[in-house]
Design a protein around this motif. Structure first.
Motif, PDB file in Angstrom:
ATOM      1  N   ASN A  13       0.622  -1.414  -0.003  1.00  0.00           N
ATOM      2  CA  ASN A  13       0.007  -0.089   0.135  1.00  0.00           C
ATOM      3  C   ASN A  13       0.870   1.305  -0.054  1.00  0.00           C
ATOM      4  O   ASN A  13       0.319   2.307   0.213  1.00  0.00           O
ATOM      5  N   THR A  15       2.638   4.475  -1.391  1.00  0.00           N
ATOM      6  CA  THR A  15       2.163   5.275  -2.788  1.00  0.00           C
ATOM      7  C   THR A  15       3.416   6.266  -3.153  1.00  0.00           C
ATOM      8  O   THR A  15       4.388   6.660  -2.194  1.00  0.00           O
ATOM      9  N   HIS A  16       3.215   6.901  -4.077  1.00  0.00           N
ATOM     10  CA  HIS A  16       4.193   7.938  -4.556  1.00  0.00           C
ATOM     11  C   HIS A  16       4.271   9.003  -3.657  1.00  0.00           C
ATOM     12  O   HIS A  16       5.136   9.759  -3.414  1.00  0.00           O
ATOM     13  N   GLU A  17       3.214   9.495  -2.982  1.00  0.00           N
ATOM     14  CA  GLU A  17       2.864  10.345  -2.157  1.00  0.00           C
ATOM     15  C   GLU A  17       3.688  10.056  -0.876  1.00  0.00           C
ATOM     16  O   GLU A  17       4.395  10.820  -0.111  1.00  0.00           O
ATOM     17  N   ASP A  18       3.858   8.666  -0.564  1.00  0.00           N
ATOM     18  CA  ASP A  18       4.612   8.424   0.671  1.00  0.00           C
ATOM     19  C   ASP A  18       6.053   8.484   0.276  1.00  0.00           C
ATOM     20  O   ASP A  18       6.806   9.018   1.099  1.00  0.00           O
ATOM     21  N   SER A  48      10.322   6.328 -10.334  1.00  0.00           N
ATOM     22  CA  SER A  48       9.472   7.011  -9.108  1.00  0.00           C
ATOM     23  C   SER A  48       8.254   7.887  -9.696  1.00  0.00           C
ATOM     24  O   SER A  48       7.475   8.381  -8.999  1.00  0.00           O
ATOM     25  N   LYS A  50       4.478   9.035 -11.235  1.00  0.00           N
ATOM     26  CA  LYS A  50       3.167   8.515 -10.767  1.00  0.00           C
ATOM     27  C   LYS A  50       2.593   7.347 -11.453  1.00  0.00           C
ATOM     28  O   LYS A  50       1.813   6.810 -11.001  1.00  0.00           O
ATOM     29  N   PRO A  53       4.029   1.771 -10.921  1.00  0.00           N
ATOM     30  CA  PRO A  53       4.151   1.232  -9.632  1.00  0.00           C
ATOM     31  C   PRO A  53       5.284   1.512  -8.647  1.00  0.00           C
ATOM     32  O   PRO A  53       6.394   1.943  -9.003  1.00  0.00           O
ATOM     33  N   VAL A  54       5.103   1.565  -7.490  1.00  0.00           N
ATOM     34  CA  VAL A  54       6.223   1.795  -6.555  1.00  0.00           C
ATOM     35  C   VAL A  54       7.343   0.893  -6.738  1.00  0.00           C
ATOM     36  O   VAL A  54       6.874  -0.287  -6.587  1.00  0.00           O
ATOM     37  N   ARG A  59       9.946   0.796  -2.034  1.00  0.00           N
ATOM     38  CA  ARG A  59       9.374   0.120  -0.905  1.00  0.00           C
ATOM     39  C   ARG A  59      10.141  -0.068   0.161  1.00  0.00           C
ATOM     40  O   ARG A  59       9.782  -0.147   1.278  1.00  0.00           O
TER      41      ARG A  59
END
Length: 72
Positions: A13, A15-18, A48, A50, A53-54, A59
């Motif tokens: 879970n 995200t790119h925001e993370d 990286s 958007k 996938p991360v 990760r």
């Protein structure tokens, strides 16, 4: 396959925001991440983005960041 690890951190879970928040907290740039991972800045930008996938290396960084926050 569900990837729940230590302290119930769900690595699926992230995200790119993370990733953006991780870089902001540690004051890291794409150039810094490229140096740490041994790749190019362009590669970091590509991996990286958007629309992708991360990445696995992202990760791993995010997992350690989350683990650190939970164990303080």
């Amino acid at each position: 396959m569900e990837n729940k690890l230590v302290l119930n951190i769900d690595v699926d879970n992230f995200t790119h925001e993370d990733f953006k928040n991780f870089k902001k907290e540690f004051k890291l740039t794409n150039a810094d991440i490229a140096l740490i991972t041994g790749t190019s800045i362009q590669n970091i930008k590509n991996q990286s983005g958007k629309n992708r996938p991360v990445s696995k290396w992202s990760r791993a960084l995010l997992f350690m960041w989350e683990l650190n926050k939970q164990t303080k």
